[in-house]
Design a protein around this motif. Sequence first.
Motif, PDB file in Angstrom:
ATOM      1  N   MET A   1       9.158   8.727   0.048  1.00 38.17           N
ATOM      2  CA  MET A   1       9.629   7.767   1.052  1.00 38.17           C
ATOM      3  C   MET A   1      10.964   8.225   1.619  1.00 38.17           C
ATOM      4  SD  MET A   1       7.513   4.942   1.092  1.00 38.17           S
ATOM      5  CE  MET A   1       8.342   3.356   1.107  1.00 38.17           C
ATOM      6  N   GLY A   2      11.820   8.758   0.740  1.00 36.40           N
ATOM      7  CA  GLY A   2      13.117   9.249   1.195  1.00 36.40           C
ATOM      8  C   GLY A   2      12.973  10.397   2.167  1.00 36.40           C
ATOM      9  N   ALA A   3      12.048  11.311   1.888  1.00 33.99           N
ATOM     10  CA  ALA A   3      11.816  12.453   2.767  1.00 33.99           C
ATOM     11  C   ALA A   3      11.323  12.009   4.135  1.00 33.99           C
ATOM     12  CB  ALA A   3      10.816  13.402   2.117  1.00 33.99           C
TER      13      ALA A   3
ATOM     14  N   TYR B   1      15.795   6.042   2.842  1.00 32.03           N
ATOM     15  CA  TYR B   1      14.999   5.048   2.125  1.00 32.03           C
ATOM     16  C   TYR B   1      15.897   4.094   1.351  1.00 32.03           C
ATOM     17  CZ  TYR B   1      11.619   3.075  -1.178  1.00 32.03           C
ATOM     18  OH  TYR B   1      10.851   2.224  -1.915  1.00 32.03           O
ATOM     19  N   VAL B   2      15.754   2.809   1.639  1.00 32.33           N
ATOM     20  CA  VAL B   2      16.468   1.773   0.903  1.00 32.33           C
ATOM     21  C   VAL B   2      15.472   1.211  -0.114  1.00 32.33           C
ATOM     22  CG1 VAL B   2      17.748  -0.390   1.047  1.00 32.33           C
ATOM     23  CG2 VAL B   2      17.869   1.258   2.935  1.00 32.33           C
TER      24      VAL B   2
ATOM     25  N   MET C   1       2.716   6.422   6.912  1.00 27.82           N
ATOM     26  CA  MET C   1       3.814   5.502   7.190  1.00 27.82           C
ATOM     27  C   MET C   1       3.673   4.810   8.540  1.00 27.82           C
ATOM     28  SD  MET C   1       5.758   5.238   4.582  1.00 27.82           S
ATOM     29  CE  MET C   1       7.208   4.466   5.296  1.00 27.82           C
ATOM     30  N   ASP C   2       2.758   5.302   9.368  1.00 32.81           N
ATOM     31  CA  ASP C   2       2.504   4.616  10.643  1.00 32.81           C
ATOM     32  C   ASP C   2       2.010   3.191  10.419  1.00 32.81           C
ATOM     33  OD1 ASP C   2       3.259   6.885  11.955  1.00 32.81           O
ATOM     34  OD2 ASP C   2       1.226   7.544  12.439  1.00 32.81           O
ATOM     35  N   SER C   3       1.457   2.946   9.240  1.00 27.43           N
ATOM     36  CA  SER C   3       0.891   1.622   8.944  1.00 27.43           C
ATOM     37  C   SER C   3       1.963   0.548   8.775  1.00 27.43           C
ATOM     38  CB  SER C   3       0.025   1.687   7.679  1.00 27.43           C
ATOM     39  OG  SER C   3       0.802   2.058   6.554  1.00 27.43           O
TER      40      SER C   3
ATOM     41  N   PHE D   1       0.818  -1.217   0.000  1.00 25.85           N
ATOM     42  CA  PHE D   1       0.000   0.000   0.000  1.00 25.85           C
ATOM     43  C   PHE D   1       0.854   1.271   0.000  1.00 25.85           C
ATOM     44  CE2 PHE D   1      -2.216   3.261   2.634  1.00 25.85           C
ATOM     45  CZ  PHE D   1      -3.208   3.602   1.724  1.00 25.85           C
ATOM     46  N   VAL D   2       1.826   1.345   0.927  1.00 20.68           N
ATOM     47  CA  VAL D   2       2.636   2.570   0.998  1.00 20.68           C
ATOM     48  C   VAL D   2       3.489   2.734  -0.256  1.00 20.68           C
ATOM     49  CG1 VAL D   2       2.662   2.622   3.515  1.00 20.68           C
ATOM     50  CG2 VAL D   2       4.491   1.427   2.299  1.00 20.68           C
TER      51      VAL D   2
END
Length: 320
Positions: A189-191, A264-265, A202-204, A179-180
Amino acid sequence: MSTSGPSITDIKLLFAKSGNRCSFPKCKAPMALGDTLTGEVCHIKGARPGSARHDPNQLQTDRHLRENLILMCPTHHTIIDDDEGSYTVERLLQIKLAHEETATPVPDDEVARVAISLQQNVSTVGQTGGLSAHTVNAASITVQASGASNPLNERQIQAVENLWRILRNFSNEFSMVVFVDSILLPQEMGAYFNGADNMPVMDSVLEFRDLQAAIAKMAKAGGDAAAMERPFVSQRLWSIFYVIQAIYGRASFMLTSSYKEKQYVNWRNDSGCDQLLRAVLPAIAVDHLKSLQSNALRTTIDSLEDQFLIEAGMRKASSV
């Protein structure tokens, strides 16, 4: 003696004693799926300065000897190189010894086939000093069941159904990971991971700060029981199933690494994911999937599931 890489003799011995399984304790990941190599030859003492456990006093001629090599799946190769404090030279030697003492011997013909392919197709992986097996002419060996109903035919059908059920369980257990990835771009995602932007969505996936979360979800989905179905399906069908399972796990591990490294990887840039995908999908398809900036993971898994259904005879292959 050549120092460019392991000799064919050492590769044969290493693979023969591996039981075609990752050496990491309790890991059941195969090193080869038919003619597709999915494992990695890892250096216990890193081959290059700066690589994990590198010993500057080690003789150059000793770096690629079997005694300094261990077979691992891509995920556990990353784990041992990211945590040198826990996975010292001494501990890896103990892990290797324990694994080889309990592994089931590999038939000589399989040893020869996989070892030759491995030696001819190895390449340096990132900064780890390891060697990664590339895909070698993956064969499709489909079970040809007779038209008449018989116990074997029924068991084969049941095996496909069981594996598909496990795939649906994976989809449920790792739904938030997908989902994310579907709604956030890589730069977003990097930020988040470097602290530049707070994203409540992103808490999910906070539970994936702990690698054990992914392992527990795999077990809950029934991943451990999947091997029971392997004798009843084609080699390619099993390979596709294994790759889907590994992609879920690998993408989750990338999230764990992102929390750890505070950046973020991206699974798109991960050599392990790339290697897995190329084992069952055409190179042009893999390149396209990795180029997608949004919904990439969902599209990738959908593509893999399509291949599963085609191999199972439940969907026709596209003529395009």
